[in-house]
Design an enzyme around this catalytic site. Structure first.
Site, mmCIF file in Angstrom:
data_model
loop_
_atom_site.group_PDB
_atom_site.id
_atom_site.type_symbol
_atom_site.label_atom_id
_atom_site.label_comp_id
_atom_site.label_asym_id
_atom_site.label_seq_id
_atom_site.Cartn_x
_atom_site.Cartn_y
_atom_site.Cartn_z
ATOM 1 N N TYR A 1 47.987 29.879 43.969
ATOM 2 C CA TYR A 1 47.732 31.003 44.868
ATOM 3 C C TYR A 1 48.962 31.869 45.115
ATOM 4 O O TYR A 1 48.860 32.924 45.737
ATOM 5 C CB TYR A 1 47.199 30.505 46.212
ATOM 6 C CG TYR A 1 45.893 29.778 46.091
ATOM 7 C CD1 TYR A 1 44.727 30.458 45.767
ATOM 8 C CD2 TYR A 1 45.810 28.405 46.293
ATOM 9 C CE1 TYR A 1 43.517 29.797 45.648
ATOM 10 C CE2 TYR A 1 44.610 27.738 46.176
ATOM 11 C CZ TYR A 1 43.460 28.438 45.848
ATOM 12 O OH TYR A 1 42.279 27.773 45.722
ATOM 13 N N TYR B 1 44.232 25.526 53.853
ATOM 14 C CA TYR B 1 43.557 26.679 53.277
ATOM 15 C C TYR B 1 43.287 27.703 54.361
ATOM 16 O O TYR B 1 43.197 27.389 55.548
ATOM 17 C CB TYR B 1 42.303 26.248 52.518
ATOM 18 C CG TYR B 1 42.682 25.573 51.238
ATOM 19 C CD1 TYR B 1 43.107 26.327 50.154
ATOM 20 C CD2 TYR B 1 42.689 24.194 51.133
ATOM 21 C CE1 TYR B 1 43.518 25.714 48.986
ATOM 22 C CE2 TYR B 1 43.092 23.575 49.967
ATOM 23 C CZ TYR B 1 43.507 24.341 48.897
ATOM 24 O OH TYR B 1 43.926 23.732 47.747
ATOM 25 N N HIS C 1 45.774 37.420 48.836
ATOM 26 C CA HIS C 1 45.485 36.645 50.044
ATOM 27 C C HIS C 1 46.731 35.992 50.622
ATOM 28 O O HIS C 1 46.707 35.503 51.744
ATOM 29 C CB HIS C 1 44.428 35.585 49.725
ATOM 30 C CG HIS C 1 43.382 35.405 50.769
ATOM 31 N ND1 HIS C 1 43.082 36.343 51.733
ATOM 32 C CD2 HIS C 1 42.543 34.364 51.002
ATOM 33 C CE1 HIS C 1 42.107 35.898 52.494
ATOM 34 N NE2 HIS C 1 41.769 34.706 52.083
ATOM 35 N N ASN D 1 40.940 29.309 55.675
ATOM 36 C CA ASN D 1 39.877 29.131 56.674
ATOM 37 C C ASN D 1 40.242 28.146 57.772
ATOM 38 O O ASN D 1 39.528 28.074 58.776
ATOM 39 C CB ASN D 1 38.585 28.678 55.992
ATOM 40 C CG ASN D 1 38.053 29.710 55.026
ATOM 41 O OD1 ASN D 1 38.607 30.784 54.864
ATOM 42 N ND2 ASN D 1 36.970 29.373 54.369
ATOM 43 N N ASP E 1 46.837 39.604 55.061
ATOM 44 C CA ASP E 1 46.264 40.614 54.185
ATOM 45 C C ASP E 1 44.996 41.200 54.803
ATOM 46 O O ASP E 1 44.340 40.550 55.622
ATOM 47 C CB ASP E 1 45.921 39.995 52.823
ATOM 48 C CG ASP E 1 44.846 38.928 52.931
ATOM 49 O OD1 ASP E 1 43.701 39.194 52.520
ATOM 50 O OD2 ASP E 1 45.143 37.825 53.452
ATOM 51 N N ASN F 1 38.680 35.413 57.272
ATOM 52 C CA ASN F 1 38.383 34.035 57.672
ATOM 53 C C ASN F 1 39.573 33.316 58.294
ATOM 54 O O ASN F 1 39.401 32.491 59.195
ATOM 55 C CB ASN F 1 37.845 33.234 56.488
ATOM 56 C CG ASN F 1 36.466 33.675 56.083
ATOM 57 O OD1 ASN F 1 35.672 34.135 56.909
ATOM 58 N ND2 ASN F 1 36.164 33.559 54.810
#
Length: 152
Positions: free
Chosen positions: A14, A64, A19, A66, A91, A112
């Protein structure tokens, strides 16, 4: 103390994605202020220092997106940081690429990670810096867009 949290997803796969703009902004502040974000705790990595005589904690949740609120709320609770002294960097697809918007408070919108932070802090009354990554082009899913790397 001021708690500044940059939101992103952990892991090499990632790194550099849209993100992870929160992580990138946090890394910039860490370098600028010479605050290493190397300590492990609060389900993330953090560092503490002083900026203009004010204690500052930089936090990169390593959960993560969320679940980011678990990390942010845990650090805020442990150090007794009020929501008004908790700044989030993240972001935003609703802003054009490169645009930045600073708000003193507000809802999480479609993000989220922000939904998680709002839920765990129990309030929308904290400042945030939204960094535009633009909306996905036609034919590209939102998930694929935010998890892709932007052009230079």
């Amino acid at each position: 103390m001021l708690l500044i949290a940059g939101l992103g997803n952990p892991g090499v796969c990632y790194a550099g994605t849209r993100h992870n703009m929160g992580f990138r902004a946090l890394a910039h502040l860490a370098a600028l202020w010479e605050i290493p974000v190397t300590r492990t705790g609060f389900s993330g990595r953090y560092g503490q220092g002083s900026v203009d005589g004010k204690r500052v904690m930089l936090l990169a949740p390593h959960m993560y997106m969320n679940d980011s609120g678990i990390s942010v709320a845990g650090a805020a609770s442990y150090f007794g940081v009020e929501p008004a002294d908790t700044l989030l960097l993240y972001d935003d697809i609703d802003l054009p690429c490169g645009a930045v918007r600073v708000r003193a408070q507000g809802g999480p919108g479609t993000h989220n990670g922000m939904r998680s932070v709002v839920g765990h802090l129990g309030t929308e009354n904290f400042p945030r810096v939204r960094m535009g990554v633009g909306a996905p082009p036609d034919g590209i899913s939102l998930a694929d867009w935010v998890l892709s790397r932007p052009d230079a």
